[in-house]
Motif scaffolding. Structure first.
Motif, PDB file in Angstrom:
ATOM      1  N   UNK A  50      41.045  39.677  40.553  1.00  0.00           N
ATOM      2  CA  UNK A  50      41.504  38.279  40.233  1.00  0.00           C
ATOM      3  C   UNK A  50      41.662  38.244  38.635  1.00  0.00           C
ATOM      4  N   UNK A  51      41.000  39.352  38.083  1.00  0.00           N
ATOM      5  CA  UNK A  51      41.037  39.276  36.754  1.00  0.00           C
ATOM      6  C   UNK A  51      42.398  39.911  36.279  1.00  0.00           C
ATOM      7  N   UNK A  53      44.874  40.198  38.183  1.00  0.00           N
ATOM      8  CA  UNK A  53      46.126  39.231  38.408  1.00  0.00           C
ATOM      9  C   UNK A  53      46.243  38.099  37.267  1.00  0.00           C
ATOM     10  N   UNK A  54      45.135  37.830  36.632  1.00  0.00           N
ATOM     11  CA  UNK A  54      45.138  37.061  35.616  1.00  0.00           C
ATOM     12  C   UNK A  54      46.011  37.463  34.351  1.00  0.00           C
TER      13      UNK A  54
ATOM     14  N   UNK B  48      44.147  28.873  34.780  1.00  0.00           N
ATOM     15  CA  UNK B  48      44.269  29.758  36.025  1.00  0.00           C
ATOM     16  C   UNK B  48      43.171  29.882  37.049  1.00  0.00           C
ATOM     17  N   UNK B  50      42.744  31.960  39.316  1.00  0.00           N
ATOM     18  CA  UNK B  50      42.014  33.276  39.449  1.00  0.00           C
ATOM     19  C   UNK B  50      40.896  33.575  38.482  1.00  0.00           C
ATOM     20  N   UNK B  51      40.941  32.932  37.257  1.00  0.00           N
ATOM     21  CA  UNK B  51      39.911  33.090  36.286  1.00  0.00           C
ATOM     22  C   UNK B  51      38.480  32.443  36.532  1.00  0.00           C
ATOM     23  N   UNK B  54      36.776  34.410  38.930  1.00  0.00           N
ATOM     24  CA  UNK B  54      36.340  35.390  38.434  1.00  0.00           C
ATOM     25  C   UNK B  54      34.782  35.136  38.156  1.00  0.00           C
ATOM     26  N   UNK B 113      37.786  44.117  46.438  1.00  0.00           N
ATOM     27  CA  UNK B 113      38.167  43.674  45.077  1.00  0.00           C
ATOM     28  C   UNK B 113      38.094  41.909  45.077  1.00  0.00           C
ATOM     29  N   UNK B 114      37.260  41.387  45.922  1.00  0.00           N
ATOM     30  CA  UNK B 114      37.044  40.361  45.932  1.00  0.00           C
ATOM     31  C   UNK B 114      38.256  39.003  45.967  1.00  0.00           C
ATOM     32  N   UNK B 115      39.310  39.543  46.567  1.00  0.00           N
ATOM     33  CA  UNK B 115      40.455  38.756  46.763  1.00  0.00           C
ATOM     34  C   UNK B 115      40.181  37.791  47.781  1.00  0.00           C
TER      35      UNK B 115
END
Lengths: 320, 320
Positions: A50-51, A53-54, B48, B50-51, B54, B113-115
């Protein structure tokens, strides 16, 4: 699971230092670097994608909003989308909306929040002014005629397809024609009803509201329809059914009730689903898998707005 | 689309400052704060997600690995998963594997990857030693009997169900029984073949390799099977078919070839798909939607490892 803060704590360094080590950034002392690497090893910390992707701004996820997850019509579109996603190494995020507006908005919000790269809306619920507010955030592709809008779509002309089927029934001698549809609302639903009204005007037949059967989605609806037909004083001699599952249900139930098809009741379906082939149902073929494929390709490559019409064809079998 | 770096550049501040403003962190001067807010307004920058993920470590996405996106067996499981995801406000990420190992590994990697928060594997391809390396990264739930492993599953006992169907055919007077299956490999495939061999031993019938039809997945496979039956000197009198689509294909094609069912050929299907009901096919009902529902609930709440067996039942209709 350890996150970057846990690693920082374990290593006795700042989050910034951890981030620098992960990204091979210079200016980190040998000891701090070693401490972070040990902490990562111990906690099996994974650089969180996710980081990544950011920073890259891409998720390789495409959203699909569909009303139902296991409806044959949408299943074929999803099959086309999924096959092309496979070819392009994208993954799909499924939004089942149940035709509830807030669930479509959730999908739009995920696009806005960059959790998906693009969104395919297979059967829109929100009004255009709601959608408009999201158009700047990423590609939104529609499964309906959007030639009067500044959005991309792969669509079939429901007015044209419905007219084609109605004219075929008329050509086969039917004047008392009923229709079975899903939603009466929504652009596609309205186009179908309009085509029906225009057809009746053209052949000088009155509009009978009881000839319209709505909320028909599944095989099971066939039984209700046949029951209603049996109770009518002046039933239609033919039915245009907007999906093959419902058509299959009507054919099956008619057989049970000894209604002869096509002599007492003609049936024309839509989609050319496998069941229409199995049961020899005359139908309008929609290339749904191909439509799904095109929707996906448009979602990942939507530099210019484009609207593409998919054409349908009549498949003559034994129910008309 | 503007990202945090663009905002920082526009506002003439560092990325850290932008981040602090977004997160309402103190120690940002009034002017810098105003500059960042202006820049955000101008560029419609969205915080975001995604952040956010995180820091929170949760995505509310559950992965589903299925071999095919539009196969009725998996479609019903996905329906169950999707309905329960809806109730719990989770979204689904679909991994279509085509039974290719690297695609299952992609799904496992997304978990690592924790997605995604958890992964449901509906028909496993990888060997267990590959899977083992991912078990620490998050819940992985399987659709197969894992009672000898330290992983959770919702499963049906394929050995038991296959035995049940075979015994029913035997009870109905059949000794020459053939089987139609999907993969012969994989745990489920092996269990089916084992049940078949044990059944033959029990009734003292020889194992005829030509009585096993494999790679049968769809309606279309029915035609090939019937063609092979016609060419046999000593064809089986009954077929146990591991999925109703294939059973429906065999029934349809047998009718075309004037093979009388059940008198010349008895058929028992699997799943109790809608088509089995429509075509009056005797079948073993698997509560697939319920199985999907349980798979999902297990995925979001897998504190302890658990294996739950789903029981099947015989639905007697007209093909045996």
């Amino acid at each position: 699971m350890a996150n970057i803060k846990d690693i920082a704590k374990m290593a006795g360094v700042s989050v910034t230092t951890v981030s620098r080590v992960i990204n091979n950034h210079p200016y980190v002392s040998f000891e701090k670097r070693e401490a972070v690497l040990r902490a990562i090893e111990v906690s099996k910390y994974e650089k969180n994608i996710n980081a990544v992707h950011l920073s890259k701004g891409k998720t390789f996820l495409i959203g699909i909003a569909i009303p139902f997850s296991n409806h044959p019509f949408f299943a074929l579109i999803v099959e086309g989308i999924a096959n092309e996603a496979l070819n392009n190494n994208y993954k799909l995020v499924l939004f089942q909306t149940n035709y509830e507006e807030f669930r479509e908005i959730e999908a739009l919000d995920m696009l806005k929040q960059k959790q998906i790269d693009a969104l395919i809306i297979c059967s829109r619920i929100c009004q255009w002014d709601t959608i408009d507010a999201y158009l700047d955030y990423g590609p939104i592709i529609f499964c309906e005629d959007t030639r009067d809008k500044k959005v991309s779509s792969i669509f079939m002309d429901h007015y044209k397809s419905f007219s084609k089927a109605l004219e075929y029934l008329h050509f086969k001698g039917h004047r008392k024609v009923g229709i079975c549809v899903g939603r009466r609302t929504g652009f596609n639903g309205e186009q179908r009803i309009l085509a029906y009204r225009d057809f009746l005007n053209k052949i000088n037949e009155p509009f009978e509201s009881e000839y319209i059967f709505s909320d028909c989605y599944d095989f099971e609806n066939g039984e209700e329809i046949v029951q209603r037909l049996i109770n009518m004083n002046n039933p239609p001699s033919a039915l245009l059914v907007s999906n093959d599952q419902v058509a299959a249900g009507i054919v099956t139930c008619s057989k049970e009730k000894r209604i002869s098809i096509p002599h007492e009741l003609a049936i024309i379906g839509f989609d050319n689903q496998p069941i229409a082939k199995i049961m020899n149902i005359t139908t309008i073929e929609i290339p749904l898998v191909e439509m799904g494929r095109k929707l996906f390709l448009r979602a990942i490559n939507n530099k210019n707005i484009s609207q593409e019409e998919i054409s349908v064809k009549l498949v003559e079998r034994l129910t008309v």
